[in-house]
Enzyme design. Structure first.
Site, PDB file in Angstrom:
ATOM      1  NE  ARG A  25      -4.329  -1.660   0.400  1.00  0.00           N
ATOM      2  CZ  ARG A  25      -5.323  -1.361   1.317  1.00  0.00           C
ATOM      3  NH1 ARG A  25      -5.482  -0.360   1.821  1.00  0.00           N
ATOM      4  NH2 ARG A  25      -6.260  -2.211   1.238  1.00  0.00           N
ATOM      5  NE  ARG A  29      -7.119   6.084   3.205  1.00  0.00           N
ATOM      6  CZ  ARG A  29      -8.041   5.336   3.615  1.00  0.00           C
ATOM      7  NH1 ARG A  29      -9.470   5.748   3.708  1.00  0.00           N
ATOM      8  NH2 ARG A  29      -7.793   4.028   4.166  1.00  0.00           N
ATOM      9  NE  ARG A  38      -9.271   8.355  -2.501  1.00  0.00           N
ATOM     10  CZ  ARG A  38     -10.804   8.650  -2.414  1.00  0.00           C
ATOM     11  NH1 ARG A  38     -11.334   9.592  -3.069  1.00  0.00           N
ATOM     12  NH2 ARG A  38     -11.661   8.079  -1.471  1.00  0.00           N
ATOM     13  CG  ASP A  75      -9.194  -2.474  -4.080  1.00  0.00           C
ATOM     14  OD1 ASP A  75      -8.631  -1.737  -3.231  1.00  0.00           O
ATOM     15  OD2 ASP A  75      -9.774  -3.286  -3.918  1.00  0.00           O
ATOM     16  CE1 TYR A 151     -13.337  -7.043   1.220  1.00  0.00           C
ATOM     17  CE2 TYR A 151     -11.499  -8.514   0.681  1.00  0.00           C
ATOM     18  CZ  TYR A 151     -11.856  -7.117   1.464  1.00  0.00           C
ATOM     19  OH  TYR A 151     -11.124  -6.606   2.134  1.00  0.00           O
TER      20      TYR A 151
HETATM   21  O1  CP3 Z   1       0.319  -1.305  -2.495  1.00  0.00           O
HETATM   22  C1  CP3 Z   1      -0.213  -0.401  -3.102  1.00  0.00           C
HETATM   23  O2  CP3 Z   1       0.045   0.722  -3.145  1.00  0.00           O
HETATM   24  C2  CP3 Z   1      -1.211  -0.490  -4.600  1.00  0.00           C
HETATM   25  C3  CP3 Z   1      -2.605  -0.415  -4.099  1.00  0.00           C
HETATM   26  C4  CP3 Z   1      -3.486  -1.293  -3.494  1.00  0.00           C
HETATM   27  C5  CP3 Z   1      -4.696  -0.776  -3.052  1.00  0.00           C
HETATM   28  N1  CP3 Z   1      -5.421  -1.908  -2.546  1.00  0.00           N
HETATM   29  C6  CP3 Z   1      -5.257   0.697  -3.024  1.00  0.00           C
HETATM   30  C7  CP3 Z   1      -6.245   0.989  -1.888  1.00  0.00           C
HETATM   31  C8  CP3 Z   1      -3.468  -2.727  -3.276  1.00  0.00           C
HETATM   32  C9  CP3 Z   1      -2.235  -3.629  -3.683  1.00  0.00           C
HETATM   33  C10 CP3 Z   1      -4.744  -2.939  -2.661  1.00  0.00           C
HETATM   34  C11 CP3 Z   1      -5.115  -4.228  -2.462  1.00  0.00           C
HETATM   35  C12 CP3 Z   1      -6.182  -4.692  -1.479  1.00  0.00           C
HETATM   36  N2  CP3 Z   1      -7.520  -4.129  -1.638  1.00  0.00           N
HETATM   37  C13 CP3 Z   1      -6.248  -5.609  -0.341  1.00  0.00           C
HETATM   38  C14 CP3 Z   1      -5.185  -6.769   0.132  1.00  0.00           C
HETATM   39  C15 CP3 Z   1      -4.021  -5.722   0.602  1.00  0.00           C
HETATM   40  C16 CP3 Z   1      -4.396  -5.704   2.098  1.00  0.00           C
HETATM   41  O3  CP3 Z   1      -4.403  -4.768   2.697  1.00  0.00           O
HETATM   42  O4  CP3 Z   1      -4.626  -6.918   2.559  1.00  0.00           O
HETATM   43  C17 CP3 Z   1      -7.536  -5.511  -0.098  1.00  0.00           C
HETATM   44  C18 CP3 Z   1      -7.945  -6.272   1.384  1.00  0.00           C
HETATM   45  C19 CP3 Z   1      -8.545  -4.530  -0.559  1.00  0.00           C
HETATM   46  C20 CP3 Z   1      -9.789  -4.235  -0.538  1.00  0.00           C
HETATM   47  C21 CP3 Z   1      -9.819  -2.820   0.073  1.00  0.00           C
HETATM   48  N3  CP3 Z   1      -9.576  -1.816  -0.584  1.00  0.00           N
HETATM   49  C22 CP3 Z   1     -10.062  -2.435   1.359  1.00  0.00           C
HETATM   50  C23 CP3 Z   1     -10.741  -2.979   2.530  1.00  0.00           C
HETATM   51  C24 CP3 Z   1     -10.211  -0.917   1.512  1.00  0.00           C
HETATM   52  C25 CP3 Z   1     -10.578  -0.079   2.467  1.00  0.00           C
HETATM   53  C26 CP3 Z   1      -9.549   0.262   3.580  1.00  0.00           C
HETATM   54  C27 CP3 Z   1      -9.240   1.663   3.593  1.00  0.00           C
HETATM   55  O5  CP3 Z   1      -8.003   1.611   3.726  1.00  0.00           O
HETATM   56  O6  CP3 Z   1      -9.991   2.502   3.236  1.00  0.00           O
HETATM   57  C28 CP3 Z   1      -9.776  -0.683  -0.013  1.00  0.00           C
HETATM   58  C29 CP3 Z   1      -9.510   0.746  -0.431  1.00  0.00           C
HETATM   59  C30 CP3 Z   1      -8.024   1.105  -1.046  1.00  0.00           C
HETATM   60  N4  CP3 Z   1      -7.361   0.453  -2.011  1.00  0.00           N
HETATM   61  C31 CP3 Z   1      -7.397   2.334  -0.754  1.00  0.00           C
HETATM   62  C32 CP3 Z   1      -6.281   2.364  -1.329  1.00  0.00           C
HETATM   63  C33 CP3 Z   1      -5.076   3.486  -1.287  1.00  0.00           C
HETATM   64  C34 CP3 Z   1      -7.911   3.665   0.306  1.00  0.00           C
HETATM   65  C35 CP3 Z   1      -9.130   4.091  -0.701  1.00  0.00           C
HETATM   66  C36 CP3 Z   1      -9.054   5.598  -0.705  1.00  0.00           C
HETATM   67  O7  CP3 Z   1      -8.009   6.434  -1.204  1.00  0.00           O
HETATM   68  O8  CP3 Z   1      -9.579   6.130   0.494  1.00  0.00           O
END
Ligand code: CP3
Length: 345
Positions: A25, A29, A38, A75, A151
């Site tokens: 990640r 943010r 964003r 994602d 999911y």
């Molecule tokens: O690693 C990176 O920089 C690449 C980007 C990336 C995102 N999601 C961006 C994201 C990657 C590799 C993911 C994978 C992802 N998405 C996973 C597996 C990784 C892990 O953490 O176990 C999972 C479970 C998800 C599902 C998901 N997407 C959730 C549960 C959430 C909400 C959590 C949160 O932090 O708000 C997201 C949203 C998400 N995916 C964000 C980002 C940067 C936040 C969105 C925002 O900008 O508000």
């Protein structure tokens, strides 16, 4: 040997000049430049689906932090939407999907045409590769089948995973049918990512730690192995991250991945004892250590490096970096790992 090579060298088990590092990640943010991009996109999914914007945020941590690999900004739920599961991200709430729990719902899911329906992901990869110009390699990724099933079935991030386990335990045939469709989708999706330019792949099994070992062996491991077996001929090394998987590492090591991601709950020397010598380990600093001052980060990072020893290692956090992390602390971590990870020869 340089920044361009050390990540792929470590995945191949080859000698490196210093320990390579990237951060799960790493675009997100905690970075002000991410929040700025964003704000220009209508919402998170628009950011993922607009190649120019996805490319821009993919590059941000490469430039600011000096990490040794880029990871495509997207994602794990993006391909699930194209299987036929409507997806939204409510502000501050995480993902919401229309849950699929019965035979008719599972039968209605499709394996998407990746080139036709997910072209924006492939375009983002091509843009990133061009912009990186060989500076560091690009990682593509997908969710592992069990995590994506959770999911689809829960409709959101699981809590007790009760609906997921109801399907697994009360209707295992249906669970296997769903897992196979997800595995087929994942193979098509990751194969297309490699053809578009992804140089390594990570499978995120974020919720697999919810399973007892025998259920991991029945419902998760066979599909991870299948995905890896079908993608290995393409030549891109594959990292399998089984989050909260301390109990599962021995089995995970048998699935053919080049590297295993390890969360912070298991020290890397103990992980190594379970997986043997053939695999690279990736991890595993607790993400919350980055809330502490740099001298604490240095002491903790040194401990991770000591436990990794002289075996193949890619430094990472034990899970994704958290939004309250000070960016300067992430910058400090990169400097620390590159300095302490240097091989004396
Ligand atoms: O690693 C990176 O920089 C690449 C980007 C990336 C995102 N999601 C961006 C994201 C990657 C590799 C993911 C994978 C992802 N998405 C996973 C597996 C990784 C892990 O953490 O176990 C999972 C479970 C998800 C599902 C998901 N997407 C959730 C549960 C959430 C909400 C959590 C949160 O932090 O708000 C997201 C949203 C998400 N995916 C964000 C980002 C940067 C936040 C969105 C925002 O900008 O508000």
């Amino acid at each position: 040997m340089s920044r361009a090579d050390r990540f792929l060298q470590a995945l191949a088990g080859q000698p490196v000049d210093t320990t390579p590092l990237w951060i799960m990640r790493q675009a997100g943010r905690y970075l002000p430049e991410y929040r700025a991009t964003r704000a220009r996109a209508h919402d998170f999914l628009t950011l993922c689906k607009t190649p120019e914007l996805a490319c821009e945020v993919t590059l941000q941590p490469v430039e600011r932090l000096g990490v040794d690999a880029a990871i495509l900004f997207s994602d794990i739920l993006i391909p699930v939407e194209k299987m036929g599961v409507p997806l939204t991200f409510a502000e501050g709430e995480g993902p919401r999907l229309q849950p699929v729990r019965d035979a008719a719902g599972i039968a209605a899911l499709r394996v998407p045409d990746v080139e036709g329906e997910l072209g924006y992901v492939l375009d983002a990869i091509r843009l990133v590769r061009r912009a990186l110009d060989g500076k560091v390699p690009l990682i593509g990724f997908a969710g592992a089948p069990f995590t994506l099933l959770s999911y689809v079935v829960e409709g959101q991030t699981g809590k007790q995973f009760a609906e997921t386990k109801r399907l697994l335990f009360a209707a295992p045939e249906l669970a296997h049918r769903l897992l196979q469709k997800i595995a087929d989708t994942t193979v098509a999706y990751l194969g297309a990512q490699v053809r578009a330019g992804a140089q390594a792949l990570q499978l995120f099994d974020s919720w697999v730690g919810q399973l007892a070992p025998e259920d991991f062996s029945a419902f998760a491991a066979p599909y991870v192995k299948q995905v890896i077996d079908r993608l290995t001929p393409l030549g891109a090394p594959i990292i399998y991250f089984a989050n909260d998987g301390a109990m599962l590492l021995g089995e995970a090591a048998k699935l053919g991945a080049h590297a295993l991601g390890v969360d912070w709950r298991v020290p890397l020397d103990r992980a190594r004892a379970q997986v043997g010598d053939q695999v690279t380990l990736q991890g595993n600093l607790d993400p919350c250590v980055l809330f502490a001052p740099p001298e604490v980060i240095e002491r903790r990072a040194a401990d991770v490096l000591r436990r990794a020893g002289d075996r193949p290692h890619v430094f990472n956090l034990g899970h994704g970096i958290l939004p309250p992390t000070p960016p300067e602390h992430a910058e400090a971590l990169v400097e620390i790992v590159h300095r302490l990870g240097q091989r004396r020869s």
